[in-house]
Design a protein around this motif. Structure first.
Motif: not given
Length: 336
Positions: A35-55
């Motif tokens: 499941l962690q590998e799956y969500t890793s594939s969905l993680l927003l790109p680092s250029t997205d302002s919400y990326h740090p919070w999703e991560k």
């Protein structure tokens, strides 16, 4: 009795043993990794302002286990559930709700976060009779803000909370509509899975019994099993932690400004909704709490996927987080 003069309880009673403790075998661990590998594939790109919070959310040790437990360890079901929550969080941005946006909703004390139950769950008191605003999306945002603060206050090892709904002085006018209640249940059941530990209803007048019949179709069996009507609260909450309104020893004199300032300060919430403290500091802080966990049943540390933050990750820098948050637009949670 303890006269608190509106002093927030931020720790469970001394000697509390955190329960339940979840232990995962090899099969569970394999599904957690998948499941962690799956969500890793969905993680927003680092250029997205919400990326740090999703991560940050995906890196929390309870996130993936909660979704697999809710799916009864069916991996594909867990993927669908967590995908739905990722979409909701990107739209709602629960970590970035400015305190001042929802402050007016808290003024009457209709939702108060204070104290812990016998298992170390933070307690949220809901008093519909104190409703002070007309129905609006802001009411839902306030509830989500409180849920996020309850998660901030959870002691190590605790993943759930307790809600006490007090219908004393509630009328048909102040009681939430079935439509609003269904939206609240959707958020709790779909996006805060396995977070509701107990739901207690007290002082429910016969006049409002129809309300629970109306929302019954929206309750999943797991949530329904967690609901209890007029139980003996002394079996569930230490007297020293229970509000005197419910027979406990803690006399909590309502002072909104004092209460609000304590919650915002303790949880480290900045004016723009970001965090005052670095994530590493926020995670380290609960270690000083007095609650204890039986070491032989402690949850084993999960192997984190590529979504795990490192010491130099951008969410560790409060200035960068503040800049990112300011660029975001909050979304209407009801019309969205």
């Amino acid at each position: 009795m303890t006269n608190s003069k509106c002093v927030l309880i931020t720790e469970p009673a001394l000697g509390t043993i955190i329960k339940p403790i979840h232990v995962y075998d090899d099969e569970h661990q394999a599904k957690l990794k998948a499941l962690q590998e799956y969500t890793s594939s969905l993680l927003l790109p680092s250029t997205d302002s919400y990326h740090p919070w999703e991560k940050r959310w995906l890196s929390k040790p309870d996130t993936h286990p909660r979704y697999l437990r809710a799916a009864k360890w069916k991996l594909e079901d867990a993927k669908k559930r967590i995908f739905g929550t990722l979409e909701w969080r990107r739209e709602f941005k629960p970590e970035l709700i400015p305190p001042d946006e929802v402050k007016i909703e808290a003024e009457s004390g209709k939702i108060i976060l204070n104290g812990f139950d016998v298992d170390g769950r933070p307690i949220i008191y809901m008093r519909p009779g104190r409703e002070n605003t007309p129905t609006s999306p802001r009411q839902l945002r306030h509830l989500v803000w409180v849920l996020e603060r309850a998660k901030d206050m959870m002691p190590p090892g605790q993943e759930s909370l307790m809600i006490i709904v007090d219908y004393r002085s509630t009328t048909l006018r102040t009681n939430p509509s079935i439509s609003v209640a269904s939206k609240v249940l959707t958020i709790l059941q779909h996006h805060y899975v396995e977070t509701l530990g107990r739901a207690i209803v007290v002082n429910l007048p016969m006049l409002l019994s129809f309300f629970y019949k109306g929302i019954a179709p929206f309750l999943d069996p797991v949530t329904r099993d967690k609901m209890r009507f007029n139980p003996d609260l002394f079996e569930l909450v230490p007297r020293s932690q229970l509000d005197a309104d419910f027979g406990g020893d803690y006399v909590f004199e309502w002072d909104f400004e004092a209460y609000w300032a304590q919650v915002v300060s303790y949880c480290g919430v900045a004016p723009d909704g970001t965090r005052v403290k670095k994530e590493s500091e926020a995670e380290a802080e609960p270690a000083s709490k007095t609650a204890t966990v039986e070491s032989e049943t402690a949850t084993p540390e999960l192997e984190l996927s590529a979504t795990s933050p490192d010491d130099s990750s951008e969410e560790e820098d409060p200035d960068k987080l503040a800049d990112a948050a300011q660029a975001m637009t909050l979304v209407d949670p009801i019309s969205a």
